[in-house]
Enzyme design. Structure first.
Site, PDB file in Angstrom:
ATOM      1  N   HIS A 177       0.835  -1.205   0.000  1.00 52.67           N
ATOM      2  CA  HIS A 177       0.000   0.000   0.000  1.00 52.67           C
ATOM      3  C   HIS A 177       0.867   1.252   0.000  1.00 52.67           C
ATOM      4  O   HIS A 177       1.622   1.507   0.944  1.00 52.67           O
ATOM      5  CB  HIS A 177      -0.884  -0.023   1.252  1.00 52.67           C
ATOM      6  CG  HIS A 177      -1.865   1.108   1.330  1.00 52.67           C
ATOM      7  ND1 HIS A 177      -1.915   1.949   2.410  1.00 52.67           N
ATOM      8  CD2 HIS A 177      -2.821   1.522   0.468  1.00 52.67           C
ATOM      9  CE1 HIS A 177      -2.878   2.844   2.226  1.00 52.67           C
ATOM     10  NE2 HIS A 177      -3.448   2.603   1.051  1.00 52.67           N
ATOM     11  N   HIS A 224      -1.123  10.107  -2.685  1.00 49.59           N
ATOM     12  CA  HIS A 224      -2.498   9.842  -2.252  1.00 49.59           C
ATOM     13  C   HIS A 224      -3.291  11.125  -2.080  1.00 49.59           C
ATOM     14  O   HIS A 224      -4.404  11.260  -2.584  1.00 49.59           O
ATOM     15  CB  HIS A 224      -2.511   9.056  -0.950  1.00 49.59           C
ATOM     16  CG  HIS A 224      -3.879   8.888  -0.371  1.00 49.59           C
ATOM     17  ND1 HIS A 224      -4.417   9.784   0.541  1.00 49.59           N
ATOM     18  CD2 HIS A 224      -4.830   7.957  -0.588  1.00 49.59           C
ATOM     19  CE1 HIS A 224      -5.645   9.397   0.860  1.00 49.59           C
ATOM     20  NE2 HIS A 224      -5.920   8.287   0.193  1.00 49.59           N
TER      21      HIS A 224
END
Length: 271
Positions: A28, A75
């Site tokens: 991730h 992100h």
């Protein structure tokens, strides 16, 4: 109203090289190897560590585009949280974004840099903003990366526009509306050709005061019938990883990539 990418026919997951492994252990935002390491999320250093040191094949990242169209792996829509600078990425030119440092040390990487540095890695890419669609299509084509990416977005409109530009050669993860219908209602004819190959989901989702499970037996059944894959995010606890693998999911996204490697190895699923 239900909307989703609409190709002329839906290719099953097994027809994509991206899904040819028995299990997708995903780092991730590049992940980190243990709880003592300071996270350098979405840095090239993090991605390279996952691949070169731990042997990961699958990496997860989000993408934004700068005001002059440079696609970056990040992100947040702003630089504030993870870098030593501030400002909305979409409002800043690449000349300014490139001077920002993740955790004060690592530059914000472009997707071109990541594709070039890790030519064998597979990427799960979440489109965060509308202006990232065209640069992502261009980057995938430039690096001939069609077979090693799966593209996702919370926005069905974004996914539809990406698919219309990219064509059918890139795997797609279902937008949130398709997941919701598939988790809780019987199969609907309109969903059978939704043009997606994967459900990428949290275990549950809070809606108002209620937390509802997203990963259900019904969703697992739907995925198997349509030859789709289920990837669950973001799982950092060893117990949950074991439970999910036993449940039958096809992949797990984690920050704790040391733990995920260990657990998937113990289950005979590490490639």
């Amino acid at each position: 109203m239900l909307t989703s990418p609409r190709p002329t026919s839906r290719r099953p997951a097994r027809s994509f090289e991206y899904f040819d492994r028995p299990f997708a252990a995903m780092a991730h935002r590049g992940g980190w190897d243990d709880a003592s390491r300071a996270p350098l999320e979405n840095s090239l250093k993090a991605f390279q560590y996952a691949v070169d040191e731990l042997g990961y094949s699958y990496l997860e990242t989000d993408v934004h585009a700068t005001s002059d169209g440079v696609l970056v792996a990040l992100h947040d829509s702003v630089l504030d949280r993870v870098t030593d600078q501030a400002g909305r990425v979409a409002d800043l030119p690449w000349a300014q974004v490139r001077t920002a440092r993740i955790a004060g040390t690592e530059p914000v990487p472009t997707m071109n840099e990541i594709f070039e540095a890790l030519p064998e890695a597979r990427f799960n890419i979440d489109i965060k903003e509308e202006n990232a669609i065209v640069p992502l299509v261009e980057a995938i084509r430039r690096h001939h990366a069609q077979s090693r990416v799966c593209v996702a977005s919370f926005s069905p409109a974004r996914l539809s526009r990406f698919r219309s530009r990219m064509g059918p050669d890139v795997a797609i993860a279902a937008s949130i509306d398709v997941v919701a219908w598939s988790a809780y209602v019987p199969l609907l004819p309109g969903l059978l050709n939704a043009g997606v190959q994967a459900f990428q989901i949290p275990m549950s989702q809070k809606i108002g005061p209620v937390r509802l499970p997203v990963l259900t037996r019904h969703l697992l059944s739907v995925a198997k019938k349509r030859d789709m894959r289920i990837h669950v995010w973001t799982i950092d606890e060893e117990t949950q990883m074991n439970e999910l693998i036993d449940f039958g999911v096809d992949g797990i996204v984690s920050n704790r990539i040391d733990v995920l490697k260990q657990i998937s190895s113990e289950h005979g699923l590490w490639c």
